[in-house]
Structures are given as structure tokens and as C-alpha cells.
Design a protein around this motif. Structure first.
Motif, short mmCIF file in Angstrom:
data_model
loop_
_atom_site.label_atom_id
_atom_site.label_comp_id
_atom_site.label_asym_id
_atom_site.label_seq_id
_atom_site.Cartn_x
_atom_site.Cartn_y
_atom_site.Cartn_z
N UNK A 216 0.78 -1.23 0.00
CA UNK A 216 0.00 0.00 0.00
C UNK A 216 0.81 1.28 0.00
N UNK A 217 2.16 1.15 0.07
CA UNK A 217 2.98 2.36 0.05
C UNK A 217 3.24 2.74 -1.40
N UNK A 218 2.31 3.50 -1.95
CA UNK A 218 2.42 3.82 -3.38
C UNK A 218 3.45 4.91 -3.66
N UNK A 219 4.07 5.45 -2.60
CA UNK A 219 5.10 6.46 -2.84
C UNK A 219 6.46 5.79 -3.05
N UNK A 220 6.53 4.47 -2.86
CA UNK A 220 7.80 3.75 -3.02
C UNK A 220 8.24 3.78 -4.49
N UNK A 221 9.56 4.03 -4.73
CA UNK A 221 10.10 4.06 -6.10
C UNK A 221 11.42 3.30 -6.13
N UNK A 222 11.78 2.80 -7.33
CA UNK A 222 13.05 2.11 -7.49
C UNK A 222 14.09 3.14 -7.89
N UNK A 223 15.32 3.00 -7.34
CA UNK A 223 16.40 3.90 -7.76
C UNK A 223 16.84 3.45 -9.15
N UNK A 224 16.71 4.33 -10.14
CA UNK A 224 17.00 3.92 -11.52
C UNK A 224 18.49 4.04 -11.78
N UNK A 225 19.21 2.91 -11.62
CA UNK A 225 20.67 2.97 -11.78
C UNK A 225 21.15 2.07 -12.90
N UNK A 238 8.40 2.15 -11.88
CA UNK A 238 8.19 3.50 -11.33
C UNK A 238 7.00 4.18 -11.99
N UNK A 239 6.87 3.98 -13.32
CA UNK A 239 5.73 4.59 -14.02
C UNK A 239 4.43 3.97 -13.53
N UNK A 240 4.46 2.64 -13.35
CA UNK A 240 3.26 1.94 -12.88
C UNK A 240 2.86 2.46 -11.48
N UNK A 241 3.87 2.61 -10.61
CA UNK A 241 3.59 3.09 -9.25
C UNK A 241 3.01 4.49 -9.30
N UNK A 243 1.32 5.78 -11.77
CA UNK A 243 -0.06 5.70 -12.28
C UNK A 243 -1.00 5.23 -11.18
N UNK A 244 -0.52 4.25 -10.42
CA UNK A 244 -1.34 3.72 -9.32
C UNK A 244 -1.64 4.81 -8.29
N UNK A 245 -0.57 5.56 -7.99
CA UNK A 245 -0.73 6.61 -6.98
C UNK A 245 -1.73 7.67 -7.46
N UNK A 246 -1.60 8.02 -8.75
CA UNK A 246 -2.52 9.03 -9.29
C UNK A 246 -3.95 8.52 -9.21
N UNK A 247 -4.15 7.22 -9.63
CA UNK A 247 -5.52 6.72 -9.65
C UNK A 247 -6.06 6.58 -8.23
N UNK A 248 -5.15 6.21 -7.29
CA UNK A 248 -5.63 6.10 -5.91
C UNK A 248 -6.02 7.47 -5.36
N UNK A 249 -5.18 8.47 -5.70
CA UNK A 249 -5.50 9.82 -5.23
C UNK A 249 -6.85 10.27 -5.78
N UNK A 250 -7.05 9.90 -7.11
CA UNK A 250 -8.32 10.31 -7.74
C UNK A 250 -9.48 9.61 -7.04
N UNK A 251 -9.26 8.30 -6.79
CA UNK A 251 -10.30 7.50 -6.13
C UNK A 251 -10.62 8.05 -4.74
N UNK A 252 -9.52 8.38 -4.04
CA UNK A 252 -9.67 8.92 -2.68
C UNK A 252 -10.50 10.20 -2.71
N UNK A 253 -10.18 11.00 -3.77
CA UNK A 253 -10.89 12.27 -3.91
C UNK A 253 -12.38 12.00 -4.15
N UNK A 254 -12.64 10.98 -5.04
CA UNK A 254 -14.04 10.66 -5.33
C UNK A 254 -14.74 10.14 -4.07
N UNK A 255 -14.00 9.29 -3.31
CA UNK A 255 -14.58 8.74 -2.08
C UNK A 255 -14.90 9.88 -1.10
N UNK A 256 -13.93 10.82 -1.01
CA UNK A 256 -14.14 11.96 -0.11
C UNK A 256 -15.39 12.73 -0.51
#
Ligand code: ADP
Length: 667
Positions: A216-225, A238-241, A243-256
Motif C-alpha cells: 500500500x505504500x504507493x510512494x515507493x520508487x526504485x532507484x533507476x541505476x 516507477x511509471x506503474x507506481x 499511475x497507481x498513486x494518481x488513480x488512488x489519489x483520484x479514487x480517494x478524492x471521489x470517495x471523499x
């Protein structure tokens, strides 16, 4: 065994290199050791051969000086530790030795020590000599005969070469090889470590990030080395994470937003609820007022009507002209019909207001049916109709049922059948539909050969105040409430009331009803103990007290009883009744249930509770207009002995009087 990526990479990187290094190292070492030993052997052999050649002349001439010099010269070689020269007889002619400290001893008589080095020996052969003139000519041609060799043997030499230098050299080689091997292994380990860092390091980091994302920690990212395929994977994750974070934020907003809307709606609902509660409270109050109004009205309308009916019946017993008797009959029928209408309306309103309570008792089904059906026997006979009741053998005898309501339904259906049928027969048939241990579903079919009902009217007849407006049925009296009440009662009892009919042929009303089967047969005690009626005899002298707030009813009761007893008193309230009972012992008290102030129930309770009162055990007969028998239990527990129903008829009152008067036990 399952290996992780890290272990596999290390294994793949290190194993082949290590194996190759080991094999090569061992092979190299082995070859070098062999070469060293071979070189040493060759060197030893070469030294000893040269010494043998060089010593030929000296041995031949027994020149010890030369032999000594030769021995010294050979001992000059670094690793030669012992040199021995023998003559043809095998005797030592010269010997030299290098001591451990490097000191040289050359002496033909040296004692032979234990040899530790490599031993090389060679024979000293005489070179063939040809004498030509004064000169010796040496020939290098070898005689063909091997025996010649022994002839030429003039001695031998033995040289011992020290092992230490070779051993040192071998150790040196071993050490060097091992060091090189170690360097190789270290190099391989370093390469593996580098490989692990560049391949498994990013994979492990990817795994950690994916786990964080999964938790559930959608702020987690891989160090791109990484730059290769792993790099693509890292940026993909990282892109997937993101996208997930954006959609969760949107969902959260809708839920709110939805929650906010819901909270608002809830608030509104709560407000509406409060308003509804208030409205319901008002409605309940209104309903309560309506019920009270109805109860009052029913009392107010029925009381005078009871008086009218009662006096009409009394009037009918007096000498009348035929015209007067006809009028009285018509008046009685009208009063009865009015009473039926009022009772139906009150019943219906009670059912609609959910004020009916069921009173399920153990009862004999055949009795209930017979009572309800044969009530209309006389009417059917008058119309020349056959009225039959048949009960299948498998229908249980005892059932749990609300007798009052059940009878009301059957009576209504049979009464309609008799009312609407002009010729033919009416049958009431009861059969069993299903049975189990605790319940039986019975089917009761009331069939007639009357006018029948058109298909479009089959449902309409169950609606309140609906009568079929046909020339045939119109003249029949009624309110159009009977079937509506029946259907609601059957629903209340948990059953179903249906009808099928063929116009011109007749109708079939079908009641399907689940009834309880009693585990033990417990019938309700009758309200009273029935006593044998007295024989009709001369006028009795027993004292009767009539308690009723209605003057007409008091008059009516008195009028009915006057021919039976000479001592009748009447009072208009409960309080007056109690007063009268304090001074007089009565033989029978007729008591109206409902009276303003002290009602009949309360007066009865007080009389029964006054143990030493004059009327503690006087039979008290309740007078009630209660159709559904709801007052029965109340009367019974208050201590009444019997009851008569309004409108008071001479028959019912006479019967009660005869049942109780003169037979009451002494107080
Ligand atoms: P009521 O009998 O008081 O008029 P009901 O509700 O009992 O009211 O009946 C409604 C109508 O259904 C009756 O007026 C009559 O037209 C019709 N009906 C009832 N029973 C029968 C029957 N057995 N045969 C023919 N019609 C009937």
C-alpha cells in the motif's frame, strides 16, 4: 534446493572460473615439478658421465692428484654433495664430500654416510688405443662384442646430488602456483561481486519496491541505476507506481466527495426522519383519537340500537294485531340489519387499524365447522336449499386455531352462499393438503349452485364496499364488506382465500389455512360452570340486581325478568351497585361491562375481594356487546360467572336466569 538470484549469479560467475583456474594451476604445477625433476636427473647424469670420462686417465694411471682435482672440481657444482671414484675392483680410490656447512673434505678413506640425495653413477671405460710408431692413436670405434665392455671397465664413479635445492624449488613452484590460483579466485570473486551488484542488486531493489507497493505504500520508487533491460524494468515499475498513486489519489478524492455527499444526505435523512417521527406521532395520536372515537361511537350507536331490538322482541311477545306483528317483524329485521352493518364497519376498521389480536386455542375442528355451518341451516331450509358439510377422514380432529375468526370466515362464506343461491345445494368440504408433525394445511371449499361471478369480478368482490351490481344480487342486503373482512382475517391467520366461479353454474370459495397440531389437548375452560336449568315454575322470589348506566337497557332487562321474579332492583353506576351490595344480599347480579366511572369489571373484582361481603359469592352475569369475545378473559379473571350479549333478547336472559337463580351456593 531453491537458490536465489544472488546465489545463482555468484555460482555461475565463480564456479567455471574457479574450476578452470584450479585445473590449469594444478596442471601447470605438475608439469613444472616434473620438468624440474627431469632437469635435475639429466644434470646429475651429465655430471657423472663427464666425471667418468675425465677420470679415465687418472684411474688408469692411478694418479691420485688428478683424481683429487677432479673430485674437487665436481664438488664445485652447487648441488653435488658426494663424489666417489672406484677402481675396477670396486675399491674407493677417491672420495670427496661437502659438509652441511659447505666445507669440502676429499679423502679416499672417508666413511660412507647414509645417503639422502639422488645417486648417479657411471662406469669408467678405457678408450681403445692403437700404437702406431711412437704415438698412441685413440680410436672411438666401439668393439662389437659386448664382452669387450667388461674388458674395458677400469672403474666407476658415483655422484650424489642434494635433494634440498630441488625440494626448495618445488616448494617455491607450489607456493607461486597457489598464490596465482588465489589471485585468480579473488579476481573471480571480485568479478562475481561486481556482477551481483549490477544484476541482482537491482533485482532485489525491484522486489523490495514491489513489496512496498503491494503493502500500500504507493510512494515507493526504485532507484533507476541500470541502463540495460533492468533499467527499462525499473522505469516501468516507477511509471506503474506513479499511475497507481494518481488513480488512488483520484479514487480517494471521489470517495471523499461521495462521503461528503453521503454525510449531507444522511443529515437530510435524519432531518426527514425527525419530521417523519413527528408526523408519525401525530398520525398515531390521530389514529388513537379515531379508535377512541370509534369505540365511543360504537357504544353510543349500539346501545340505543340494542334497546330498540330488545324492546321489539318484547313487543313481539305481547298480543298484537296481525298488521302490528308484521310491523314489529319488519322493524326487528331492520334493526338487526343495521346492527350487522355497524358491526361489519367496526370490524373492518379494527382490522385495518391492526387492532385485532389472535387468540389461538386448542379446538375440535368438526365442532367449530358444525357450529358455523348449521347456523344457516334454517335459512337454507327456508329457501329449499341442501346444506352439507363433509370432512375427509385424514383431517386432524384437534387443531390449534383462533376459533372466533375462523368461525367468522366460514359463517360469512356460508351466509353468502345461502344468500345468493336460489336453488340447488351448498356444500362445505374440508380436506388435508399437507401434514407434518406440528402443522396441517387444510383446505375448506364452500361451493354453491348460485348465480356465479363473472371472471372480471373475481378479485373485485374482495375489495371493501364492493357489491356486484346485478339485478340478481342487488336486492340482497349487505355492505360489501363481508369478503373484504374474510380475506384480511384469513391473511391474518396465515392462509389464503380464493374464489373460482362459472357464471350461471355456481361459485367455489377456497380457504387454504395452516393450523397447528396440539401436542396435548388442552381446551380452554368454559367461562362458567353450566348448571342444570331450573324447571319453569311459579314466580321466584330471588333478588336480582341490574347494573347498567343506560336507562333503556335497565328497563329492557327489568321487563324481560319481571315475569320471572318478583324482586328486581336496578342501579345506574358501579358505585351505586357497591352501595346496594353492602346492604343487600342478591341471588343474581346482571352487570354491564362498560360504564363510566367504576366499570363492571372493577365492581366485580371488589365484590369478589371483599371476602366477608354479602355478595362475595353471588353469581355475576356480565353484559357485553363484544362480538369477538375479547372481553371473555377479562370477565373470567375478574370473577364473573357468565355473560349475555347485547342486544339483550328475552331468550338469552331467561336462559341465564334459569341457569343461575335459586341454585347459587349460600354465602
Ligand atoms: P355483501 O355480501 O355484504 O354484499 P360480500 O363482501 O360478502 O358483501 O360480497 C361481495 C359481493 O360478492 C356480493 O355483493 C356478491 O355480489 C358477490 N358474492 C359473494 N358471495 C357470492 C356467492 N356465493 N355467489 C355469488 N356472488 C357472491
Amino acid at each position: 534446493m531453491r537458490l536465489g538470484v544472488r546465489s545463482r549469479v555468484l555460482l555461475l560467475a565463480l564456479l567455471p572460473t574457479t574450476l578452470a583456474a584450479l585445473l590449469l594451476g594444478l596442471y601447470q604445477m605438475h608439469t613444472r615439478l616434473q620438468d624440474l625433476e627431469q632437469a635435475h636427473q639429466q644434470r646429475g647424469q651429465a655430471i657423472v658421465n663427464q666425471l667418468a670420462l675425465a677420470a679415465e686417465f687418472a684411474v688408469f694411471t692411478q694418479n691420485n692428484l688428478i683424481l683429487r682435482q677432479l673430485t674437487r672440481a665436481v664438488l664445485g657444482e652447487a648441488d653435488v654433495i658426494d663424489v666417489v671414484i672406484y677402481n675396477a675392483l670396486g675399491e674407493t680410490v677417491m672420495r670427496g664430500r661437502r659438509e652441511a656447512d659447505g666445507h669440502l673434505t676429499i679423502d679416499p678413506d672417508l666413511v660412507w654416510p647414509t645417503r639422502t640425495g639422488w645417486i648417479f653413477d657411471a662406469s669408467i671405460l678405457r678408450t681403445p688405443v692403437e700404437v702406431s710408431g711412437d704415438a698412441f692413436l685413440f680410436s672411438d670405434s666401439e668393439p662389437d662384442d659386448p664382452d669387450d665392455l667388461s674388458q674395458r671397465l677400469i672403474g666407476s664413479v658415483t655422484v650424489e646430488l642434494a635433494r634440498d635445492p630441488v625440494t626448495h624449488r618445488q616448494r617455491h613452484i607450489l607456493l607461486t602456483t597457489l598464490v596465482l590460483l588465489l589471485i585468480c579466485l579473488l579476481g573471480a570473486a571480485l568479478a562475481g561481486w561486481r556482477l551481483e551488484r549490477t544484476i541482482t542488486g537491482p533485482i532485489v531493489a525491484l522486489g523490495t519496491t514491489v513489496r512496498q507497493l503491494r503493502e500500500g505504500d504507493l510512494s515507493a520508487r526504485v532507484e533507476e541505476r541500470s541502463t540495460t533491460e533492468l533499467g527499462a524494468l525499473e522505469s516501468g515499475i516507477n511509471e506503474m507506481a506513479a499511475a497507481l498513486q494518481t488513480s488512488r489519489d483520484r479514487l480517494q478524492q471521489q470517495v471523499d466527495e461521495a462521503t461528503q455527499e453521503l454525510t449531507q444526505t444522511l443529515g437530510q435523512l435524519e432531518q426527514q426522519n425527525t419530521e417523519l417521527k413527528l408526523a408519525r406521532h401525530h398520525a398515531e395520536q390521530a389514529s388513537h383519537s379515531k379508535s377512541e372515537f370509534l369505540a365511543t361511537m360504537s357504544h353510543e350507536i349500539r346501545t340505543p340500537l340494542h334497546g330498540v331490538s330488545g324492546f321489539l322482541r318484547l313487543l313481539a311477545r305481547t298480543p298484537l294485531s296481525s298488521r302490528q306483528a308484521d310491523y314489529v317483524r319488519l322493524l326487528t329485521a331492520s334493526a338487526d340489519s343495521l346492527m350487522t352493518i355497524i358491526n361489519s364497519v367496526l370490524d373492518f376498521i379494527k382490522i385495518e387499524a391492526n387492532q385485532l389480536e389472535l387468540d389461538v386455542q386448542c379446538g375440535k375442528l368438526s365442532d367449530i365447522l358444525e357450529c358455523a355451518v348449521y347456523l344457516y341451516g334454517a335459512n337454507a331450509r327456508d329457501k329449499g336449499l341442501q346444506l352439507e358439510l363433509s370432512i375427509d377422514a385424514d383431517v386432524p380432529t384437534w387443531v390449534l386455531v383462533d376459533r372466533q375468526r375462523f368461525s367468522q370466515v366460514i359463517s360469512n362464506l356460508v351466509s353468502n352462499a345461502v344468500k345468493f343461491t336460489d336453488r340447488g345445494r351448498i356444500t362445505v368440504h374440508v380436506n388435508t393438503q399437507t401434514t407434518n408433525t406440528h402443522t396441517v394445511t387444510v383446505q375448506l371449499i364452500v361451493s354453491d349452485t348460485g348465480p356465479g361471478i363473472a371472471p372480471e369480478d373475481l378479485e373485485r368482490i374482495f375489495q371493501a364496499f364492493q357489491q356486484l351490481d346485478t339485478s340478481r344480487t342487488r336486492p340482497q342486503a349487505g355492505t360489501g364488506l363481508g369478503l373484504a373482512i374474510c380475506r384480511r382475517l384469513v391473511d391474518l391467520l396465515g392462509g389464503k382465500l380464493t374464489v373460482d366461479s362459472e357464471p350461471g353454474q355456481g361459485s367455489r370459495f377456497i380457504v387454504t389455512l395452516p393450523l397447528g397440531i396440539p401436542t396435548e389437548i388442552v381446551t380452554k375452560q368454559p367461562l362458567l360452570t353450566v348448571r342444570e336449568p331450573l324447571d319453569k315454575g311459579p314466580l321466584a322470589t330471588e333478588r336480582v340486581l341490574i347494573v347498567d348506566d343506560n336507562r333503556v337497557n335497565r328497563r329492557l332487562a327489568r321487563s324481560i325478568l319481571e315475569p320471572l321474579t318478583s324482586s328486581i332492583e336496578d342501579v345506574a353506576s358501579g358505585a351505586e351497585a357497591l352501595n346496594a351490595c353492602q346492604t343487600t344480599r342478591y341471588d343474581l347480579i346482571l352487570m354491564d361491562i362498560r360504564m363510566p366511572g367504576l366499570d363492571g369489571i372493577e365492581v366485580t373484582q371488589r365484590l369478589r375481594n371483599t371476602t366477608h361481603g354479602l355478595n362475595h359469592r353471588t353469581p355475576i352475569i356480565g353484559i357485553t356487546a363484544d362480538l369477538f369475545g375479547e372481553d371473555r378473559d377479562v370477565m373470567l379473571s375478574a370473577g364473573m360467572n357468565d355473560c349475555v350479549y347485547k342486544p339483550l333478547s328475552p331468550e338469552s336472559l331467561e336462559a341465564v336466569f334459569r341457569r343461575w337463580i335459586g341454585d347459587s351456593p349460600a354465602p
